[in-house]
Structures are given as structure tokens and as C-alpha cells.
Design an enzyme around this catalytic site. Structure first.
Site, PDB file in Angstrom:
ATOM      1  CE1 TYR A  59      -3.939  -1.597  -0.422  1.00  0.00           C
ATOM      2  CE2 TYR A  59      -3.068  -2.876   0.645  1.00  0.00           C
ATOM      3  CZ  TYR A  59      -4.507  -2.408   0.344  1.00  0.00           C
ATOM      4  OH  TYR A  59      -5.012  -2.759  -0.306  1.00  0.00           O
ATOM      5  NE  ARG A  62      -2.272  -0.137  -5.155  1.00  0.00           N
ATOM      6  CZ  ARG A  62      -3.904  -0.413  -4.686  1.00  0.00           C
ATOM      7  NH1 ARG A  62      -3.487  -1.421  -3.919  1.00  0.00           N
ATOM      8  NH2 ARG A  62      -4.984  -0.383  -5.380  1.00  0.00           N
ATOM      9  CG  ASP A  97      -7.503   7.157  -7.906  1.00  0.00           C
ATOM     10  OD1 ASP A  97      -7.832   7.947  -8.456  1.00  0.00           O
ATOM     11  OD2 ASP A  97      -6.769   5.927  -8.815  1.00  0.00           O
ATOM     12  CG  HIS A 112     -13.642  -0.877  -2.239  1.00  0.00           C
ATOM     13  ND1 HIS A 112     -13.713  -1.048  -4.102  1.00  0.00           N
ATOM     14  CD2 HIS A 112     -15.074  -1.248  -2.285  1.00  0.00           C
ATOM     15  CE1 HIS A 112     -14.443  -2.010  -3.959  1.00  0.00           C
ATOM     16  NE2 HIS A 112     -15.155  -2.595  -3.043  1.00  0.00           N
ATOM     17  CB  CYS A 139      -2.846   7.141  16.361  1.00  0.00           C
ATOM     18  SG  CYS A 139      -4.618   7.931  15.677  1.00  0.00           S
ATOM     19  CB  SER A 180     -13.999  -6.772 -13.847  1.00  0.00           C
ATOM     20  OG  SER A 180     -13.458  -6.482 -12.568  1.00  0.00           O
TER      21      SER A 180
HETATM   22  C1  BJW Z   1     -10.616   0.193 -19.161  1.00  0.00           C
HETATM   23  C2  BJW Z   1      -9.243   0.591 -19.363  1.00  0.00           C
HETATM   24  C3  BJW Z   1      -9.750   1.655 -19.940  1.00  0.00           C
HETATM   25  C4  BJW Z   1      -8.734  -0.718 -18.534  1.00  0.00           C
HETATM   26  N1  BJW Z   1     -10.953   1.847 -20.689  1.00  0.00           N
HETATM   27  N2  BJW Z   1     -12.001   0.767 -19.070  1.00  0.00           N
HETATM   28  C5  BJW Z   1     -18.402 -14.998  -3.814  1.00  0.00           C
HETATM   29  C6  BJW Z   1     -19.841 -14.688  -4.727  1.00  0.00           C
HETATM   30  C7  BJW Z   1     -20.324 -13.864  -4.319  1.00  0.00           C
HETATM   31  C8  BJW Z   1     -19.953 -12.349  -3.244  1.00  0.00           C
HETATM   32  C9  BJW Z   1     -18.566 -13.238  -2.853  1.00  0.00           C
HETATM   33  C10 BJW Z   1     -18.350 -14.152  -2.648  1.00  0.00           C
HETATM   34  N3  BJW Z   1     -17.772 -14.378  -1.939  1.00  0.00           N
HETATM   35  C11 BJW Z   1     -16.754 -13.148  -1.352  1.00  0.00           C
HETATM   36  C12 BJW Z   1     -17.913 -12.614  -1.512  1.00  0.00           C
HETATM   37  C13 BJW Z   1     -18.066 -11.365  -1.637  1.00  0.00           C
HETATM   38  C14 BJW Z   1     -16.340 -10.261  -1.605  1.00  0.00           C
HETATM   39  C15 BJW Z   1     -16.492 -10.266  -3.306  1.00  0.00           C
HETATM   40  O1  BJW Z   1     -16.845 -10.179  -4.262  1.00  0.00           O
HETATM   41  N4  BJW Z   1     -15.210 -11.515  -3.522  1.00  0.00           N
HETATM   42  C16 BJW Z   1     -15.694 -11.619  -5.104  1.00  0.00           C
HETATM   43  C17 BJW Z   1     -14.483 -12.196  -5.466  1.00  0.00           C
HETATM   44  C18 BJW Z   1     -16.653 -12.764  -5.675  1.00  0.00           C
HETATM   45  N5  BJW Z   1     -16.536  -8.956  -1.682  1.00  0.00           N
HETATM   46  C19 BJW Z   1     -16.174  -8.465  -0.687  1.00  0.00           C
HETATM   47  O2  BJW Z   1     -15.891  -9.172   0.563  1.00  0.00           O
HETATM   48  C20 BJW Z   1     -16.482  -6.843   0.011  1.00  0.00           C
HETATM   49  N6  BJW Z   1     -17.631  -7.217   1.346  1.00  0.00           N
HETATM   50  C21 BJW Z   1     -18.389  -7.934   1.190  1.00  0.00           C
HETATM   51  O3  BJW Z   1     -18.823  -8.528   0.440  1.00  0.00           O
HETATM   52  O4  BJW Z   1     -19.492  -7.175   2.439  1.00  0.00           O
HETATM   53  C22 BJW Z   1     -20.267  -7.695   2.441  1.00  0.00           C
HETATM   54  C23 BJW Z   1     -21.721  -7.242   1.737  1.00  0.00           C
HETATM   55  C24 BJW Z   1     -22.934  -7.690   1.952  1.00  0.00           C
HETATM   56  C25 BJW Z   1     -24.125  -7.137   1.165  1.00  0.00           C
HETATM   57  C26 BJW Z   1     -24.051  -5.944   0.830  1.00  0.00           C
HETATM   58  C27 BJW Z   1     -22.840  -4.999   1.296  1.00  0.00           C
HETATM   59  C28 BJW Z   1     -21.637  -5.706   2.176  1.00  0.00           C
HETATM   60  C29 BJW Z   1     -15.020  -6.315  -0.310  1.00  0.00           C
HETATM   61  C30 BJW Z   1     -14.890  -5.964  -1.168  1.00  0.00           C
HETATM   62  C31 BJW Z   1     -13.782  -5.404  -0.912  1.00  0.00           C
HETATM   63  C32 BJW Z   1     -12.934  -5.088  -2.326  1.00  0.00           C
HETATM   64  N7  BJW Z   1     -11.622  -4.390  -1.902  1.00  0.00           N
HETATM   65  C33 BJW Z   1     -10.377  -4.186  -3.521  1.00  0.00           C
HETATM   66  C34 BJW Z   1      -9.178  -4.434  -2.360  1.00  0.00           C
HETATM   67  C35 BJW Z   1      -9.666  -2.136  -2.605  1.00  0.00           C
HETATM   68  C36 BJW Z   1      -8.357  -1.762  -1.969  1.00  0.00           C
HETATM   69  C37 BJW Z   1      -6.989  -1.415  -3.108  1.00  0.00           C
HETATM   70  O5  BJW Z   1      -7.114  -1.117  -4.156  1.00  0.00           O
HETATM   71  O6  BJW Z   1      -6.096  -2.245  -2.745  1.00  0.00           O
HETATM   72  O7  BJW Z   1     -11.264  -3.441  -4.100  1.00  0.00           O
HETATM   73  S1  BJW Z   1     -10.051  -5.525  -4.265  1.00  0.00           S
HETATM   74  C38 BJW Z   1      -9.898  -4.891  -6.037  1.00  0.00           C
HETATM   75  O8  BJW Z   1     -11.238  -5.328  -6.783  1.00  0.00           O
HETATM   76  C39 BJW Z   1     -10.606  -2.962  -5.533  1.00  0.00           C
HETATM   77  C40 BJW Z   1     -11.200  -2.757  -7.065  1.00  0.00           C
HETATM   78  O9  BJW Z   1     -11.463  -1.730  -5.816  1.00  0.00           O
HETATM   79  C41 BJW Z   1     -11.947  -3.867  -6.848  1.00  0.00           C
HETATM   80  C42 BJW Z   1     -13.633  -3.902  -8.420  1.00  0.00           C
HETATM   81  O10 BJW Z   1     -12.338  -3.894  -8.977  1.00  0.00           O
HETATM   82  P1  BJW Z   1     -12.263  -3.211 -10.700  1.00  0.00           P
HETATM   83  O11 BJW Z   1     -12.338  -1.532 -10.421  1.00  0.00           O
HETATM   84  O12 BJW Z   1     -13.375  -3.366 -11.166  1.00  0.00           O
HETATM   85  O13 BJW Z   1     -10.929  -2.876 -11.199  1.00  0.00           O
HETATM   86  P2  BJW Z   1     -10.336  -4.503 -12.298  1.00  0.00           P
HETATM   87  O14 BJW Z   1      -8.742  -4.568 -12.416  1.00  0.00           O
HETATM   88  O15 BJW Z   1     -11.153  -5.961 -12.065  1.00  0.00           O
HETATM   89  O16 BJW Z   1     -11.345  -4.114 -13.715  1.00  0.00           O
HETATM   90  C43 BJW Z   1     -10.490  -3.035 -14.565  1.00  0.00           C
HETATM   91  C44 BJW Z   1     -11.391  -3.571 -15.451  1.00  0.00           C
HETATM   92  O17 BJW Z   1     -11.420  -2.030 -16.415  1.00  0.00           O
HETATM   93  C45 BJW Z   1     -11.768  -4.468 -16.120  1.00  0.00           C
HETATM   94  O18 BJW Z   1     -13.183  -4.177 -17.714  1.00  0.00           O
HETATM   95  C46 BJW Z   1     -11.190  -3.818 -17.524  1.00  0.00           C
HETATM   96  O19 BJW Z   1     -11.297  -3.892 -19.198  1.00  0.00           O
HETATM   97  C47 BJW Z   1     -11.443  -2.313 -17.707  1.00  0.00           C
HETATM   98  N8  BJW Z   1     -10.290  -1.426 -18.602  1.00  0.00           N
HETATM   99  N9  BJW Z   1      -8.379  -0.075 -18.968  1.00  0.00           N
HETATM  100  C48 BJW Z   1     -12.014   1.610 -19.322  1.00  0.00           C
HETATM  101  N10 BJW Z   1      -8.165   2.203 -20.463  1.00  0.00           N
END
Ligand code: BJW
Length: 235
Positions: A59, A62, A97, A112, A139, A180
Site C-alpha cells: 500500500y 501504491r 486514488d 472502498h 496515530c 470488471s
Molecule cells: C478499461 C480500461 C480503459 C481497463 N478504459 N476500461 C461469492 C459470491 C459473491 C460475493 C462474494 C463471494 N465470496 C465473497 C464475496 C464477497 C466479496 C467478493 O466480491 N468477492 C469476489 C472475489 C467474488 N466482496 C467483499 O468481501 C466486499 N464486502 C462485502 O461483500 O461485504 C458484505 C456485504 C454484503 C452485502 C452488502 C454489502 C456488503 C468487499 C470488497 C472489497 C474489495 N476491495 C478491493 C481492494 C481495495 C483496496 C485496494 O485498492 O487495494 O477493491 S479488491 C479490488 O477489486 C479493489 C477494486 O475496487 C475492486 C474492483 O476491481 P475493478 O475496479 O473492477 O478492477 P478490475 O481490474 O477488476 O477491472 C478493470 C476493468 O477496467 C476491466 O473490465 C477492464 O477491461 C477495464 N479497463 N482499461 C475502460 N482504458
């Protein structure tokens, strides 16, 4: 969008793709962040408990990198929409960011968390933070050496879910940009928005996991698609 006369309230979800052209790695692309570090090694509370140095280093690296990056035309266009759109608008970003804000957007919600805060697990204070955490600084509020990045890891509850659902309930249009659709609950917003009566639009480099759920899906770089869409919206 064929007819935008009945659109007043907009919710925009952004993901890593909106910052990709600013030089910030996405998570799941080849060569993306998770390739260099397995997600389980860095983005869970368990990983932090097991190997805090690895997580803090990841972190810190980043946090330093984002401070050298600049907003791109997609951030600029969304900031323009935020300034000029007279109806309700909320940019829900999964990104940690600050490029939306640096482009000038004001109605931004970081579901997030943010790289630029440190969270004290002793007193619960959030403090603005630009330096490193690996050296275990105290802190500013309570003096304990218990700071962690103020980001939401897997298994933790994303921020301000009530405010997001309230905006989705009022939305006439839901737009997903550069995500994604792999991570919940954000990946479920398109279904929530549809069920609540909003039109849905995806702007992404390529088809995402949830593309079929959108009324319309446009593929290409955000720096091109977003300014085009904002021009359409502002007429
Ligand atoms: C372009 C481009 C260009 C490229 N132009 N486009 C089973 C089923 C369902 C859910 C779960 C499950 N098991 C566990 C879960 C829950 C879990 C989850 O979702 N897991 C999955 C792996 C299945 N989720 C959680 O635990 C969350 N909490 C939760 O659910 O609490 C309970 C709850 C219940 C009910 C309501 C509410 C809450 C917490 C999730 C936390 C995610 N944290 C992260 C890290 C944050 C800190 C850090 O930055 O390090 O967040 S993980 C990471 O993924 C980060 C991102 O915000 C997140 C999403 O990623 P993103 O932004 O989509 O990036 P990419 O790389 O995946 O995609 C990029 C896209 O851009 C691609 O499509 C490219 O094509 C495109 N692209 N260049 C336009 N130029």
C-alpha cells in the site's frame, strides 16, 4: 442514450479502468496488481494480521505512485458533468486514488476507501496520510502505533452502503465505467438499479462479466467513451 429528456438523477460507478490511462494498474488485467501480489496476500484482514510488512509495503508503494499520476480525459469529463448536471448525481468509485477529486469532481463517494487516509484501529480516527505506514508511525489523534490503510478489504463492509442504495433508488440512469464486475456488492448495482427502474449503461474497454445485464454496453477506452457520453448528456 437515445432519449435523455426523462433523466434527472444519475448514479455513476467507476472502477480501475477509469484510472488505467493515468498509468495506475488495474487489478485483474494481465500484468495487473494481483499478478504481482496474490489478492489473498494483500487485500484481506487475515493477510494484514499474518504479514503486515508485506501489506503495508504494497500500500505504501501504491500510495506513493498515485501521487505522481494525473487525471485523464475520463476524470475530466466526469468532473464537467458533475459541475454542469443540474439533477442529482453521485460518482460511486471503487478506486482508492483521488483522481476524480483532482479533476474537480465534488459528488464522489469512495466505497472502498482511500489511499490518502490512515485508519487507527485503536481509536478509530481517520487521518489524512501521504507518507508511509511501514515504519509504524503514531496515530495523530491517540498516539498509538496502530495505523492501517483506510481501504476496504475482502470480507469487510464497503463504506456508505445506505447512501449508495438511497441514490440507486432515486436513479433514472446507472452508468458503470471501467470495472470488471468481479467484486460485490458493486457488481450487483446494475441489477439493483434495473430492479429499481433505472436505465443502465456500461462503458468499458471490453465486455465485462456483467455486460449482458446492461441496456447498453459500449466498448473502448474510457478517455474516449466518457467524454463522448458526457457531451451527449450535456447536449
Ligand atoms: C478499461 C480500461 C480503459 C481497463 N478504459 N476500461 C461469492 C459470491 C459473491 C460475493 C462474494 C463471494 N465470496 C465473497 C464475496 C464477497 C466479496 C467478493 O466480491 N468477492 C469476489 C472475489 C467474488 N466482496 C467483499 O468481501 C466486499 N464486502 C462485502 O461483500 O461485504 C458484505 C456485504 C454484503 C452485502 C452488502 C454489502 C456488503 C468487499 C470488497 C472489497 C474489495 N476491495 C478491493 C481492494 C481495495 C483496496 C485496494 O485498492 O487495494 O477493491 S479488491 C479490488 O477489486 C479493489 C477494486 O475496487 C475492486 C474492483 O476491481 P475493478 O475496479 O473492477 O478492477 P478490475 O481490474 O477488476 O477491472 C478493470 C476493468 O477496467 C476491466 O473490465 C477492464 O477491461 C477495464 N479497463 N482499461 C475502460 N482504458
Amino acid at each position: 442514450m437515445a432519449d435523455r429528456s426523462d433523466i434527472r438523477n444519475i448514479v455513476i460507478l467507476t472502477g480501475a479502468g477509469v484510472s488505467a490511462e493515468s498509468g495506475i494498474d488495474t487489478f485483474r488485467a494481465e500484468g495487473g496488481l494481483w499478478e504481482q501480489h496474490r489478492v489473498e496476500d494483500v487485500a484481506t484482514p487475515e493477510a494484514f494480521a499474518r504479514d503486515p510488512e508485506l501489506v503495508l509495503r504494497f500500500y505504501d508503494m501504491r500510495r506513493e505512485a498515485i501521487q505522481t499520476k494525473q487525471p485523464n480525459p475520463a476524470h475530466e469529463a466526469l468532473a464537467r458533468l458533475d459541475r454542469e448536471w443540474e439533477g442529482e448525481l453521485l460518482i460511486v468509485t471503487q478506486n482508492v486514488d483521488d483522481l476524480h477529486e483532482r479533476a474537480g469532481a465534488r459528488r464522489v463517494l469512495h466505497m472502498h476507501g482511500t489511499h490518502l487516509n490512515a485508519w487507527c484501529t485503536a481509536c478509530d480516527a481517520r487521518s489524512p496520510w501521504r507518507g508511509t505506514l511501514i515504519d509504524r508511525p503514531a496515530c495523530p489523534e491517540c498516539g498509538e502505533k496502530a495505523l492501517r490503510p483506510d481501504v476496504v478489504w475482502f470480507g469487510e463492509m464497503p463504506y456508505e452502503m445506505d447512501r449508495i442504495f438511497s441514490a440507486l433508488r432515486e436513479a433514472d440512469l446507472f452508468v458503470s465505467i471501467g470495472t470488471s464486475g468481479a467484486v460485490y456488492p458493486a457488481a450487483g448495482f446494475v441489477r439493483n438499479a434495473r430492479d429499481l427502474g433505472a436505465r443502465t449503461l456500461e462503458l468499458n474497454l471490453e465486455a465485462s462479466q456483467g455486460s449482458h445485464l446492461f441496456d447498453e454496453s459500449r466498448h473502448g477506452p474510457a478517455s474516449v467513451l466518457v467524454p463522448e457520453w458526457v457531451d451527449e448528456m450535456l447536449g
